[in-house]
Design a protein around this motif. Structure first.
Motif, PDB file in Angstrom:
ATOM      1  N   ARG A 143       0.731  -1.355   0.142  1.00  0.00           N
ATOM      2  CA  ARG A 143       0.068   0.007  -0.048  1.00  0.00           C
ATOM      3  C   ARG A 143       0.769   1.237  -0.015  1.00  0.00           C
ATOM      4  NH1 ARG A 143      -4.603   0.573   4.639  1.00  0.00           N
ATOM      5  NH2 ARG A 143      -5.419  -1.151   3.389  1.00  0.00           N
ATOM      6  N   CYS A 144       1.973   1.196   0.701  1.00  0.00           N
ATOM      7  CA  CYS A 144       2.517   2.641   0.903  1.00  0.00           C
ATOM      8  C   CYS A 144       4.227   2.306   0.836  1.00  0.00           C
ATOM      9  CB  CYS A 144       2.509   3.088   2.362  1.00  0.00           C
ATOM     10  SG  CYS A 144       3.143   2.266   3.731  1.00  0.00           S
ATOM     11  N   GLY A 145       4.641   1.149   0.618  1.00  0.00           N
ATOM     12  CA  GLY A 145       6.050   0.899   0.255  1.00  0.00           C
ATOM     13  C   GLY A 145       6.842   0.663   1.521  1.00  0.00           C
ATOM     14  N   HIS A 146       6.473   1.243   2.663  1.00  0.00           N
ATOM     15  CA  HIS A 146       7.210   1.056   4.031  1.00  0.00           C
ATOM     16  C   HIS A 146       7.365  -0.519   4.276  1.00  0.00           C
ATOM     17  CE1 HIS A 146       6.730   5.162   3.989  1.00  0.00           C
ATOM     18  NE2 HIS A 146       7.458   5.343   4.946  1.00  0.00           N
ATOM     19  N   ARG A 147       8.392  -0.684   5.513  1.00  0.00           N
ATOM     20  CA  ARG A 147       8.640  -2.071   5.824  1.00  0.00           C
ATOM     21  C   ARG A 147       7.377  -2.643   6.634  1.00  0.00           C
ATOM     22  NH1 ARG A 147      13.271  -4.777   5.303  1.00  0.00           N
ATOM     23  NH2 ARG A 147      14.889  -4.013   4.285  1.00  0.00           N
ATOM     24  N   THR A 148       7.441  -4.057   6.518  1.00  0.00           N
ATOM     25  CA  THR A 148       6.416  -4.555   7.343  1.00  0.00           C
ATOM     26  C   THR A 148       7.098  -5.272   8.456  1.00  0.00           C
ATOM     27  OG1 THR A 148       6.250  -6.482   5.735  1.00  0.00           O
ATOM     28  CG2 THR A 148       4.692  -4.738   5.500  1.00  0.00           C
ATOM     29  N   GLU A 149       6.370  -5.868   9.366  1.00  0.00           N
ATOM     30  CA  GLU A 149       6.831  -6.703  10.448  1.00  0.00           C
ATOM     31  C   GLU A 149       6.040  -7.799  10.859  1.00  0.00           C
ATOM     32  OE1 GLU A 149       7.371  -4.207  13.892  1.00  0.00           O
ATOM     33  OE2 GLU A 149       5.380  -3.890  14.242  1.00  0.00           O
ATOM     34  N   LYS A 150       6.744  -8.854  11.190  1.00  0.00           N
ATOM     35  CA  LYS A 150       5.931  -9.996  11.557  1.00  0.00           C
ATOM     36  C   LYS A 150       4.986  -9.800  12.485  1.00  0.00           C
ATOM     37  CE  LYS A 150       7.921 -13.504  13.813  1.00  0.00           C
ATOM     38  NZ  LYS A 150       7.076 -13.517  14.898  1.00  0.00           N
ATOM     39  N   ALA A 151       3.718 -10.557  12.529  1.00  0.00           N
ATOM     40  CA  ALA A 151       2.914 -10.444  13.584  1.00  0.00           C
ATOM     41  C   ALA A 151       1.894 -11.646  13.413  1.00  0.00           C
ATOM     42  CB  ALA A 151       2.106  -9.188  13.456  1.00  0.00           C
ATOM     43  N   GLY A 152       1.018 -11.924  14.271  1.00  0.00           N
ATOM     44  CA  GLY A 152       0.201 -13.032  14.219  1.00  0.00           C
ATOM     45  C   GLY A 152       0.723 -14.454  14.431  1.00  0.00           C
ATOM     46  N   ALA A 153       2.014 -14.449  15.323  1.00  0.00           N
ATOM     47  CA  ALA A 153       2.574 -15.498  15.550  1.00  0.00           C
ATOM     48  C   ALA A 153       3.115 -16.216  14.088  1.00  0.00           C
ATOM     49  CB  ALA A 153       1.795 -16.856  15.846  1.00  0.00           C
ATOM     50  N   GLY A 154       3.378 -15.335  12.990  1.00  0.00           N
ATOM     51  CA  GLY A 154       3.891 -15.493  11.673  1.00  0.00           C
ATOM     52  C   GLY A 154       2.751 -15.697  10.507  1.00  0.00           C
ATOM     53  N   HIS A 155       1.771 -15.470  11.051  1.00  0.00           N
ATOM     54  CA  HIS A 155       0.656 -15.490  10.074  1.00  0.00           C
ATOM     55  C   HIS A 155      -0.045 -14.138   9.617  1.00  0.00           C
ATOM     56  CE1 HIS A 155       0.753 -19.394  11.854  1.00  0.00           C
ATOM     57  NE2 HIS A 155       0.279 -19.901  10.803  1.00  0.00           N
ATOM     58  N   LEU A 156       0.820 -13.127   9.900  1.00  0.00           N
ATOM     59  CA  LEU A 156       0.368 -11.707   9.545  1.00  0.00           C
ATOM     60  C   LEU A 156       1.486 -10.960   9.485  1.00  0.00           C
ATOM     61  CD1 LEU A 156      -1.440  -9.377   9.514  1.00  0.00           C
ATOM     62  CD2 LEU A 156      -1.514  -9.336  12.003  1.00  0.00           C
ATOM     63  N   ARG A 157       1.589  -9.904   8.539  1.00  0.00           N
ATOM     64  CA  ARG A 157       2.684  -8.941   8.429  1.00  0.00           C
ATOM     65  C   ARG A 157       2.071  -7.545   8.516  1.00  0.00           C
ATOM     66  NH1 ARG A 157       7.804 -10.609   7.793  1.00  0.00           N
ATOM     67  NH2 ARG A 157       8.469  -8.605   7.491  1.00  0.00           N
ATOM     68  N   HIS A 166      -1.209  -7.518   6.270  1.00  0.00           N
ATOM     69  CA  HIS A 166      -1.128  -8.408   4.953  1.00  0.00           C
ATOM     70  C   HIS A 166      -1.025  -9.941   5.506  1.00  0.00           C
ATOM     71  CE1 HIS A 166      -0.014  -4.733   2.611  1.00  0.00           C
ATOM     72  NE2 HIS A 166       0.771  -4.212   3.775  1.00  0.00           N
ATOM     73  N   TYR A 167      -1.609 -10.528   4.693  1.00  0.00           N
ATOM     74  CA  TYR A 167      -2.010 -12.138   5.346  1.00  0.00           C
ATOM     75  C   TYR A 167      -1.351 -13.117   4.130  1.00  0.00           C
ATOM     76  CZ  TYR A 167      -4.973 -10.463   8.708  1.00  0.00           C
ATOM     77  OH  TYR A 167      -5.589  -9.553   9.864  1.00  0.00           O
ATOM     78  N   PRO A 168      -0.859 -14.211   4.688  1.00  0.00           N
ATOM     79  CA  PRO A 168      -0.172 -14.941   3.537  1.00  0.00           C
ATOM     80  C   PRO A 168      -0.999 -15.149   2.444  1.00  0.00           C
ATOM     81  CG  PRO A 168       0.160 -15.917   5.703  1.00  0.00           C
ATOM     82  CD  PRO A 168      -0.855 -14.613   6.154  1.00  0.00           C
ATOM     83  N   ARG A 169      -0.373 -15.087   1.154  1.00  0.00           N
ATOM     84  CA  ARG A 169      -1.089 -15.307  -0.176  1.00  0.00           C
ATOM     85  C   ARG A 169      -1.067 -16.777  -0.471  1.00  0.00           C
ATOM     86  NH1 ARG A 169       1.464 -12.558  -5.833  1.00  0.00           N
ATOM     87  NH2 ARG A 169       0.523 -14.152  -7.292  1.00  0.00           N
ATOM     88  N   THR A 170      -2.171 -17.347  -1.026  1.00  0.00           N
ATOM     89  CA  THR A 170      -2.477 -18.508  -1.664  1.00  0.00           C
ATOM     90  C   THR A 170      -3.001 -18.247  -2.994  1.00  0.00           C
ATOM     91  OG1 THR A 170      -2.702 -19.517   0.544  1.00  0.00           O
ATOM     92  CG2 THR A 170      -3.548 -20.667  -1.288  1.00  0.00           C
ATOM     93  N   ASP A 171      -2.535 -18.862  -3.855  1.00  0.00           N
ATOM     94  CA  ASP A 171      -3.058 -18.498  -5.241  1.00  0.00           C
ATOM     95  C   ASP A 171      -3.567 -20.152  -5.654  1.00  0.00           C
ATOM     96  OD1 ASP A 171      -1.649 -16.186  -5.858  1.00  0.00           O
ATOM     97  OD2 ASP A 171       0.258 -17.324  -6.205  1.00  0.00           O
TER      98      ASP A 171
END
Length: 313
Positions: A143-157, A166-171
């Motif tokens: 969305r804005c280009g800044h860094r993200t950090e891990k959250a949600g015990a690894g299931h969220l940034r 941001h959530y893990p991507r599944t295609d």
């Protein structure tokens, strides 16, 4: 197989197995996660580059799981879940696997050992591999280009600037075994595959498209065959890197069975009878899909029995 409606047994899909409750409701509970990590029975799976340590034992393969107090101090922790005995499982995303372990431990990936792992270990490794890859490629906010950090015990940034989550991507991808009026199956091969390798057709679902529409479009685009009807069979995660394979059986339209390959996705495609496929495998001229792929399951549903052991890899 004469009827599309035959109900398949999907419990043996190699990468769709699990033996651990993911306990998603715990992922935002930091005190609970800290206590779970410190518990003496907790097991940790170090992972790096899609590989983990395994040992060969009893005709199968087992993951090397460490007590948390023996796990490396550096690396990102991902909570994988809790089993019915109350044992908690974490993955530890490392830059490289820890130094050589005692015994016969060796590094291996899902493609090599997925089929020989237990249900629990297969589920843990699939989960860990998918999370590891996603985290390595999504360090910046879309969305804005800044860094993200891990959250949600690894299931969220979470973005450090705009707080976007941001959530893990599944295609979603469709994979299908198409048959014609003579009950022959349609298989194709890519130019980069080993000589003799044939498999089912597959492709990604496009925006605004149903999965059934995707089956018809992909088969028409890749092989020039028109699909008249499809039926969903089962799904399997395919973390290479982030796909969910949605398996289908389908029938070709009687007037649309002529094959014209696109020359890009496929270099060849043809209809196989069971007798032709059997003879080709016995002669070593045809290599069927890998045992860890849902493609193998789809072919065996049509074939009517497991493919010959000599054809496995």
């Amino acid at each position: 197989m004469d009827e599309l409606s035959s109900a398949p047994d999907t419990k043996h899909l190699v990468l769709a197995r699990a033996g651990v409750d993911r306990a998603a409701h715990r992922r935002l509970d930091e005190p609970w996660l800290a206590a779970a990590w410190s518990h003496p029975t907790t097991k940790v799976l170090p992972i790096a580059g899609g590989e983990a340590f395994v040992v060969d034992a009893g005709g199968g393969t087992e993951l090397v799981l460490l007590p948390s107090f023996e796990a490396p101090e550096s690396g990102s922790r991902y909570f994988l879940g809790t089993d019915e005995d109350g044992v908690h499982y974490f993955a530890l995303d490392c830059e490289s696997l820890p130094g050589r372990l005692d015994g016969d431990a060796r590094p291996a990936g899902l493609r090599e050992v997925g089929g020989s792992l237990s249900d629990r270990d297969a589920g843990l490794l699939v989960h860990a591999v998918a999370l590891e890859h996603w985290h390595r490629l999504h360090t910046f906010c879309s969305r804005c280009g800044h860094r993200t950090e891990k959250a949600g015990a690894g299931h969220l940034r979470r973005c450090t600037s705009c707080a976007a989550e941001h959530y893990p991507r599944t295609d979603p991808a469709v994979i299908m075994l198409i048959t014609d009026s003579e009950d022959r199956c349609l298989l194709g091969r890519q130019a980069l595959w080993p000589e003799g390798r044939w498999s089912t057709l597959a492709g990604f679902v496009e925006p605004g498209e149903s999965i059934e529409q995707a089956v018809g479009r992909e088969v028409l685009e890749e092989a020039g065959v028109r699909v008249a009807e499809v039926e969903y069979v089962a799904s399997q995660p395919w973390p290479f890197p982030s796909s969910l394979m949605l398996g289908f059986l389908g029938r070709a339209h009687p007037d649309g069975t002529g094959i014209t390959v696109d020359g890009e996705e496929l270099s060849e495609a043809r209809w196989f009878s069971r007798e032709e496929l059997r003879a080709g495998m016995e002669a070593g001229e045809i290599l069927p899909p890998s045992g860890i792929s849902i493609a193998r399951h789809l072919v065996e549903l049509w074939y009517g029995e497991p493919l010959p052991a000599a054809a496995r890899w």
